[in-house]
Design a protein around this motif. Structure first.
Motif, PDB file in Angstrom:
ATOM      1  N   THR A 170      23.251 -91.667  22.733  1.00 25.85           N
ATOM      2  CA  THR A 170      22.193 -92.158  23.620  1.00 25.85           C
ATOM      3  C   THR A 170      22.066 -91.280  24.862  1.00 25.85           C
ATOM      4  O   THR A 170      20.958 -90.864  25.238  1.00 25.85           O
ATOM      5  N   GLY A 214      36.027 -99.403  15.917  1.00 22.26           N
ATOM      6  CA  GLY A 214      35.102 -99.984  16.886  1.00 22.26           C
ATOM      7  C   GLY A 214      34.951 -99.109  18.116  1.00 22.26           C
ATOM      8  O   GLY A 214      33.829 -98.877  18.603  1.00 22.26           O
ATOM      9  N   LYS A 215      36.071 -98.604  18.633  1.00 18.32           N
ATOM     10  CA  LYS A 215      36.025 -97.728  19.806  1.00 18.32           C
ATOM     11  C   LYS A 215      35.302 -96.424  19.477  1.00 18.32           C
ATOM     12  O   LYS A 215      34.542 -95.897  20.302  1.00 18.32           O
ATOM     13  N   LEU A 227      27.899 -93.902  19.692  1.00 13.76           N
ATOM     14  CA  LEU A 227      26.562 -94.389  20.055  1.00 13.76           C
ATOM     15  C   LEU A 227      26.260 -94.138  21.524  1.00 13.76           C
ATOM     16  O   LEU A 227      25.118 -93.811  21.884  1.00 13.76           O
ATOM     17  N   SER A 228      27.270 -94.277  22.370  1.00 10.76           N
ATOM     18  CA  SER A 228      27.085 -94.021  23.805  1.00 10.76           C
ATOM     19  C   SER A 228      26.763 -92.555  24.049  1.00 10.76           C
ATOM     20  O   SER A 228      25.818 -92.221  24.788  1.00 10.76           O
ATOM     21  N   SER A 268      40.888 -97.216  16.893  1.00 12.67           N
ATOM     22  CA  SER A 268      40.090 -98.220  16.178  1.00 12.67           C
ATOM     23  C   SER A 268      38.678 -97.708  15.905  1.00 12.67           C
ATOM     24  O   SER A 268      38.091 -96.994  16.728  1.00 12.67           O
ATOM     25  N   VAL A 315      32.958 -95.875  17.131  1.00 15.32           N
ATOM     26  CA  VAL A 315      31.525 -96.104  16.964  1.00 15.32           C
ATOM     27  C   VAL A 315      30.854 -96.323  18.317  1.00 15.32           C
ATOM     28  O   VAL A 315      29.756 -95.808  18.575  1.00 15.32           O
ATOM     29  N   THR A 316      31.520 -97.068  19.198  1.00 13.60           N
ATOM     30  CA  THR A 316      30.978 -97.297  20.541  1.00 13.60           C
ATOM     31  C   THR A 316      30.842 -95.985  21.300  1.00 13.60           C
ATOM     32  O   THR A 316      29.814 -95.720  21.939  1.00 13.60           O
ATOM     33  N   ALA A 317      31.878 -95.137  21.221  1.00 15.63           N
ATOM     34  CA  ALA A 317      31.838 -93.839  21.889  1.00 15.63           C
ATOM     35  C   ALA A 317      30.735 -92.957  21.294  1.00 15.63           C
ATOM     36  O   ALA A 317      30.011 -92.271  22.028  1.00 15.63           O
TER      37      ALA A 317
END
Length: 343
Positions: A217, A206-207, A213-214, A204, A209-211
């Motif tokens: 950072t 969403g997963k 951005l994490s 997905s 993009v989350t990975a």
């Protein structure tokens, strides 16, 4: 084979990232002391941009993992050599006209040691990789029916090239002798993404993009702490063979694959993708003029770094326009030869 617009997007992003990451070199960012929000911002941007060369290597693995050794294949390197020599002489000629070029003998010698065009180290690397590709493909396809065979190849390649920058952070734990072989590792990652692209595309957005951005950072903070109150520290973990770059490269590709491509951009992406080598090589020339101008107009280092969002588009547009034009000119003999064969 039907043209893959996602690969055109990936290569277009790669060439934009290349021109952009050169901003950090040519603007003087690497001479700044890291102690401000501005510096942290560019460290974060660099974490993304440094995936430029890996993106090209992964694209090579994606597109060429089925190539076999033949006379025609070996001769396929000729256009690369012609482009390299032609653009190197063009760079030297233009710089000589404005009083910045070396003498002719130095320029000729520089073609053989890849210094006439200061960005041509990539060509030196790619020539060797290109000749190895049919052999790498034999490895890739040898036992592909065995479960996890391809995963094993990618794991071993990563263990030898990327993981030492993580596991050896506080002392040598695993051998790091093979880190310089990172082009082969990225090639195999590209072959893996080609072979299992349907499975990867099921992840997905969403997963992903989350990975992304994490990771961005964490890596930005890691590099900020490593460089705080001193100049940026270019270390193993944030180099081309670093684990940070490898992770970011895979995440960037996975996200690009899920990015819708508007119809109006297809021709533009194709033009950029086709001319990436000439754009890259000619940027040695355009960068010297672009950054010479901005260093004169904005002598203050901090202000020049702030102006990055203005300078980068100027540098990219000038290199892209000239690179596409020069690429078309250099490709005329090969295009005519192809037309004669078809007729």
């Amino acid at each position: 084979m039907k043209r893959n617009s996602s690969i055109d997007l990936m290569k277009s992003c790669a060439i934009f990232f290349v021109i952009s990451v050169h901003f950090l070199l040519n603007s003087g960012f690497y001479d700044m002391t890291i102690h401000s929000t501005l510096a942290i911002f560019w460290i974060g941007i660099r974490t993304i941009l440094i995936t430029c060369v890996p993106l090209f290597l992964v694209a090579t693995g994606f597109l060429m993992n089925r190539k076999e050794l033949s006379a025609q294949y070996v001769l396929g390197i000729v256009p690369v050599i012609i482009s390299y020599i032609g653009i190197s002489l063009l760079v030297w000629g233009v710089l000589s006209l404005v009083g910045k070029g070396s003498d002719f003998s130095t320029a000729i010698n520089g073609i053989f040691d890849y210094s006439t065009d200061s960005y041509s180290w990539y060509v030196e690397m790619y020539l060797g990789l290109y000749l190895f590709i049919p052999l790498l493909n034999i490895i890739w396809n040898y036992k592909k029916e065995i479960k996890n065979y391809h995963l094993y190849i990618v794991f071993i390649a990563s263990l030898l090239t990327f993981l030492p920058s993580l596991l050896n952070s506080f002392g040598k734990v695993i051998p790091d002798y093979w880190q310089i072989c990172y082009p082969v590792s990225y090639y195999f990652i590209g072959a893996y993404l080609y072979t299992y692209q349907n499975e990867i595309k099921k992840i997905s957005i969403g997963k992903l993009v989350t990975a992304f951005l994490s990771a961005l950072t964490i890596f930005t903070l890691t590099d900020t702490f490593a460089s705080w109150n001193q100049e940026f520290q270019w270390l193993d973990h944030n180099d081309y063979f670093g684990y940070q770059t490898a992770i970011m490269t895979v995440l960037v590709i996975a996200i690009l694959w899920r990015t819708p491509i508007p119809k109006w951009s297809v021709r533009l992406l194709k033009a950029l993708s086709t001319a990436t080598l000439t754009i890259y090589l000619i940027s040695d020339l355009t960068d010297q003029f672009v950054y010479g101008f901005f260093k004169h107009e904005i002598p203050n280092l901090s202000q020049r770094v702030i102006a990055g969002p203005i300078i980068i588009p100027v540098a990219f547009t000038s290199a892209a326009l000239l690179g596409i034009f020069v690429g078309k000119v250099l490709n005329i003999p090969f295009k005519r030869k192809k037309e004669r064969k078809e007729n």
